[in-house]
Design a protein around this motif. Structure first.
Motif, PDB file in Angstrom:
ATOM      1  N   VAL A 101      31.334 -54.143  77.270  1.00 43.48           N
ATOM      2  CA  VAL A 101      32.783 -54.268  77.032  1.00 43.48           C
ATOM      3  C   VAL A 101      33.227 -52.986  76.333  1.00 43.48           C
ATOM      4  O   VAL A 101      32.626 -52.570  75.345  1.00 43.48           O
ATOM      5  CB  VAL A 101      33.094 -55.495  76.137  1.00 43.48           C
ATOM      6  CG1 VAL A 101      34.570 -55.526  75.774  1.00 43.48           C
ATOM      7  CG2 VAL A 101      32.677 -56.788  76.846  1.00 43.48           C
ATOM      8  N   ALA A 102      34.249 -52.353  76.840  1.00 37.00           N
ATOM      9  CA  ALA A 102      34.695 -51.072  76.264  1.00 37.00           C
ATOM     10  C   ALA A 102      35.125 -51.284  74.811  1.00 37.00           C
ATOM     11  O   ALA A 102      35.962 -52.156  74.526  1.00 37.00           O
ATOM     12  CB  ALA A 102      35.872 -50.557  77.067  1.00 37.00           C
ATOM     13  N   ALA A 103      34.540 -50.499  73.896  1.00 34.59           N
ATOM     14  CA  ALA A 103      34.730 -50.717  72.447  1.00 34.59           C
ATOM     15  C   ALA A 103      36.204 -50.810  72.063  1.00 34.59           C
ATOM     16  O   ALA A 103      36.639 -51.762  71.442  1.00 34.59           O
ATOM     17  CB  ALA A 103      34.057 -49.593  71.687  1.00 34.59           C
ATOM     18  N   GLY A 104      37.022 -49.879  72.502  1.00 32.46           N
ATOM     19  CA  GLY A 104      38.409 -49.867  72.016  1.00 32.46           C
ATOM     20  C   GLY A 104      39.298 -50.860  72.722  1.00 32.46           C
ATOM     21  O   GLY A 104      40.490 -50.968  72.446  1.00 32.46           O
ATOM     22  N   ASP A 105      38.687 -51.661  73.639  1.00 33.61           N
ATOM     23  CA  ASP A 105      39.542 -52.489  74.504  1.00 33.61           C
ATOM     24  C   ASP A 105      39.156 -53.968  74.444  1.00 33.61           C
ATOM     25  O   ASP A 105      39.644 -54.786  75.178  1.00 33.61           O
ATOM     26  CB  ASP A 105      39.379 -51.950  75.948  1.00 33.61           C
ATOM     27  CG  ASP A 105      40.236 -52.730  76.935  1.00 33.61           C
ATOM     28  OD1 ASP A 105      39.807 -52.962  78.093  1.00 33.61           O
ATOM     29  OD2 ASP A 105      41.318 -53.165  76.473  1.00 33.61           O
ATOM     30  N   ALA A 106      38.220 -54.281  73.524  1.00 33.55           N
ATOM     31  CA  ALA A 106      37.652 -55.642  73.507  1.00 33.55           C
ATOM     32  C   ALA A 106      38.687 -56.654  73.024  1.00 33.55           C
ATOM     33  O   ALA A 106      39.540 -56.358  72.170  1.00 33.55           O
ATOM     34  CB  ALA A 106      36.435 -55.671  72.587  1.00 33.55           C
TER      35      ALA A 106
ATOM     36  N   THR B 213      41.084 -56.766  69.681  1.00 36.00           N
ATOM     37  CA  THR B 213      42.255 -57.658  69.723  1.00 36.00           C
ATOM     38  C   THR B 213      41.785 -59.091  69.518  1.00 36.00           C
ATOM     39  O   THR B 213      40.772 -59.499  70.108  1.00 36.00           O
ATOM     40  CB  THR B 213      42.942 -57.529  71.104  1.00 36.00           C
ATOM     41  OG1 THR B 213      43.337 -56.172  71.274  1.00 36.00           O
ATOM     42  CG2 THR B 213      44.144 -58.451  71.211  1.00 36.00           C
ATOM     43  N   VAL B 214      42.504 -59.832  68.667  1.00 37.92           N
ATOM     44  CA  VAL B 214      42.097 -61.215  68.366  1.00 37.92           C
ATOM     45  C   VAL B 214      43.225 -62.180  68.724  1.00 37.92           C
ATOM     46  O   VAL B 214      44.367 -62.010  68.300  1.00 37.92           O
ATOM     47  CB  VAL B 214      41.753 -61.375  66.866  1.00 37.92           C
ATOM     48  CG1 VAL B 214      41.453 -62.833  66.531  1.00 37.92           C
ATOM     49  CG2 VAL B 214      40.555 -60.492  66.506  1.00 37.92           C
ATOM     50  N   GLY B 215      42.878 -63.162  69.564  1.00 33.06           N
ATOM     51  CA  GLY B 215      43.807 -64.266  69.845  1.00 33.06           C
ATOM     52  C   GLY B 215      43.243 -65.524  69.215  1.00 33.06           C
ATOM     53  O   GLY B 215      42.028 -65.627  69.000  1.00 33.06           O
ATOM     54  N   ALA B 216      44.127 -66.476  68.882  1.00 33.87           N
ATOM     55  CA  ALA B 216      43.652 -67.726  68.260  1.00 33.87           C
ATOM     56  C   ALA B 216      44.429 -68.906  68.814  1.00 33.87           C
ATOM     57  O   ALA B 216      45.642 -68.826  69.031  1.00 33.87           O
ATOM     58  CB  ALA B 216      43.820 -67.650  66.747  1.00 33.87           C
ATOM     59  N   TRP B 217      43.678 -70.008  69.022  1.00 36.24           N
ATOM     60  CA  TRP B 217      44.281 -71.251  69.520  1.00 36.24           C
ATOM     61  C   TRP B 217      43.783 -72.389  68.660  1.00 36.24           C
ATOM     62  O   TRP B 217      42.586 -72.573  68.498  1.00 36.24           O
ATOM     63  CB  TRP B 217      43.862 -71.484  70.988  1.00 36.24           C
ATOM     64  CG  TRP B 217      44.245 -72.826  71.532  1.00 36.24           C
ATOM     65  CD1 TRP B 217      45.510 -73.232  71.905  1.00 36.24           C
ATOM     66  CD2 TRP B 217      43.377 -73.952  71.767  1.00 36.24           C
ATOM     67  NE1 TRP B 217      45.470 -74.537  72.354  1.00 36.24           N
ATOM     68  CE2 TRP B 217      44.184 -75.000  72.285  1.00 36.24           C
ATOM     69  CE3 TRP B 217      42.011 -74.180  71.601  1.00 36.24           C
ATOM     70  CZ2 TRP B 217      43.653 -76.249  72.633  1.00 36.24           C
ATOM     71  CZ3 TRP B 217      41.479 -75.418  71.942  1.00 36.24           C
ATOM     72  CH2 TRP B 217      42.313 -76.431  72.456  1.00 36.24           C
TER      73      TRP B 217
END
Ligand code: SAJ
Length: 453
Positions: free
Chosen positions: A326-331, A365-369
């Motif tokens: 996974v590309a480091a700056g794009d995870a 980038t972090v998403g949360a549910w």
């Protein structure tokens, strides 16, 4: 008939008025419990939102067990107000159930205990011998140290105008089997007769054992070490969850094997320890030990282990995404659950927060549910996912909170929404083999991560 004997008789007949200061996770169920037990109840809270909601028969706490038991407006023997001055003169007993958080530098914050004490004592009727009971979690000595100066400043006399006692709340949010009517209680008070009278009162609330344990400090200490012990036990399995993968052994296999021994206490490693009890109360004990110059190395070390879990897990997640190209700056990482504990909607001290912050600091980038929390519960920078079916393009899903809603996700569907099919079970509650069969590369806290399963 002596004051206490009369009190005990009235307690047995439900003929007392009970004030509860603080209608939160503990106070509201306590007020409802005493009301259900037949007592006249005055509930007090400084939050107008809380007072308005409770007055309307609604539940302002995050604990679903309270949802449908708040008495409706106009219920007899049920009085709700934002003013202690209004409530206190009506009450024979006043229970103080206010928060005892820690400050940002991990010191006990007793401002709520002081404030509530002052509000109550200012309105005590002289000569009434009103019993004021602190239920909030503190450390040995706090009730006397915090309240005695206020009592003296107001010219009140313990034994004439009021009595003070300590009865720790033992409430487990989201656990209907251990509500206020089903947990054992201990009562500390310098006056054994008042202790006995309070035993009679609390016996009307709970079906479990109620015991007078002697002076205030004994009851204060019992409560705080109950949670210290739990924090230390969890820290042990969290430390083992870092050792055993390095030995190419799954810690859960080891713990399950050890749990076959009759007195092995089973705990589970996780992404961290949250809530307003377990990660907080040990700092009270640490502070008290420091006050008297006695080292508390084990308690302190356990806190350090548990506090380090979110950053440890963030490091493992980074490795796993790196290994999966996974590309480091794009995870992108999707957190499933944010609340500190399953089946409750409470973000206090949740390990999800330091986990998210550590990941975002790495440029991830972090998403949360979390279906138990409203959108305002998350810190700046976290992408809030309201509808999981809309979560697209993530590289790693992380189970942070073992809500039923998380466990029952359609994993076959979710894997199709992922850019990279990585999943990390942060609570050791998922069936990793089943996830693998659905196309995930599955990992978990405390499990060796060679090349996934
Ligand atoms: N946790 C682990 N591993 C475990 C157990 C818990 O990582 O084996 C984590 C949880 O995920 C959570 C945190 O620790 O983030 C705290 O969990 P908890 O189950 O201790 O839940 P709390 O904080 O609601 O603790 C309450 C407390 N009740 C009172 O203070 C009256 C605590 O004393 C109880 O022991 C606990 O419930 C309980 O027994 O469930």
């Amino acid at each position: 008939m002596a004051h206490q004997e009369r009190f005990t008789e009235r307690a047995a007949n439900g003929d007392l008025t009970i004030g509860i200061i603080g209608l939160g996770y503990v106070g509201l169920p306590t007020a409802i419990g005493f009301h259900d037990a037949g007592f006249n109840v005055w509930g007090v809270d400084v939050s107008q939102r809380t007072v308005d909601m409770v007055k309307a028969g609604k539940n302002p706490t995050g604990d679903p067990d309270v949802d449908d038991i708040v008495p409706s407006p106009g219920t007899e023997r049920w009085h709700i107000t934002d003013s202690a001055a209004e409530a206190v003169p009506h009450c024979d007993v006043i229970l103080v159930t206010v928060p005892t958080p820690i400050t940002h530098d991990l010191k006990p914050d007793l401002s709520y205990v002081e404030g509530a004490g002052r509000d109550v004592f200012q309105s005590i009727v002289k000569g009434s011998r009103t019993i004021v009971v602190l239920e909030s979690t503190v450390y040995p000595g706090v009730t006397a140290q915090t309240w005695h100066p206020i009592i003296e400043e107001l010219g009140l006399v313990i034994g004439e105008d009021l009595e003070i006692a300590y009865c720790p709340e033992r409430f487990n949010p989201g656990d209907p089997a251990h509500g206020v009517r089903q947990v054992a209680r201990v009562i500390g008070c310098s006056n054994p007769e008042v202790g006995a009278a309070l035993v009679a009162l609390y016996q009307k609330l709970t079906s479990e054992d109620v015991r007078y344990v002697g002076k205030l400090e004994v009851a204060e200490a019992a409560k705080v070490i109950e949670n210290v012990q739990r924090d230390i036990n969890i820290a042990l399995v969290n430390e083992l969850a870092r050792i055993f993968p390095a030995l190419n052994v799954d810690v859960e296999d080891v713990l399950s094997a050890a749990a076959t021994k009759w007195n092995f206490h089973r705990y589970t490693p996780g992404v961290g320890v949250g809530g307003h009890c377990i990660p907080v109360d040990p700092y009270y004990m640490i502070q008290r030990a420091a006050d008297v110059g006695v080292p508390a190395g084990l308690i302190t070390a356990a806190r350090a282990v548990n506090r380090s879990m979110p950053s440890h897990v963030a490091g493992v997640l980074s490795d796993l995404m790196w290994n999966a190209n996974v590309a480091a700056g794009d995870a992108k990482v999707l957190l499933l659950g944010w609340s500190y504990k399953a089946e409750v909607g409470d973000p206090r001290e949740t390990p999800a927060e330091p986990l998210a912050e550590t990941l975002m600091a790495k440029g991830i980038t972090v998403g949360a549910w979390d279906p138990h929390l409203d959108d305002g519960s998350y810190p700046e920078g976290v992408e809030v996912i309201s509808d999981i079916s809309k979560a697209e393009g993530y590289d790693m899903a992380v189970l942070v909170t073992a809500h039923k809603a998380c466990l029952e996700l359609d994993w076959s569907e979710l894997v199709k929404q992922m850019r990279t099919p990585l999943i990390y079970d942060g609570r050791r509650v998922l069936n990793l083999e089943e996830l693998t069969s659905k196309g995930w590369k599955a990992y978990a806290v405390g499990r060796p991560y060679g090349d996934g399963l």
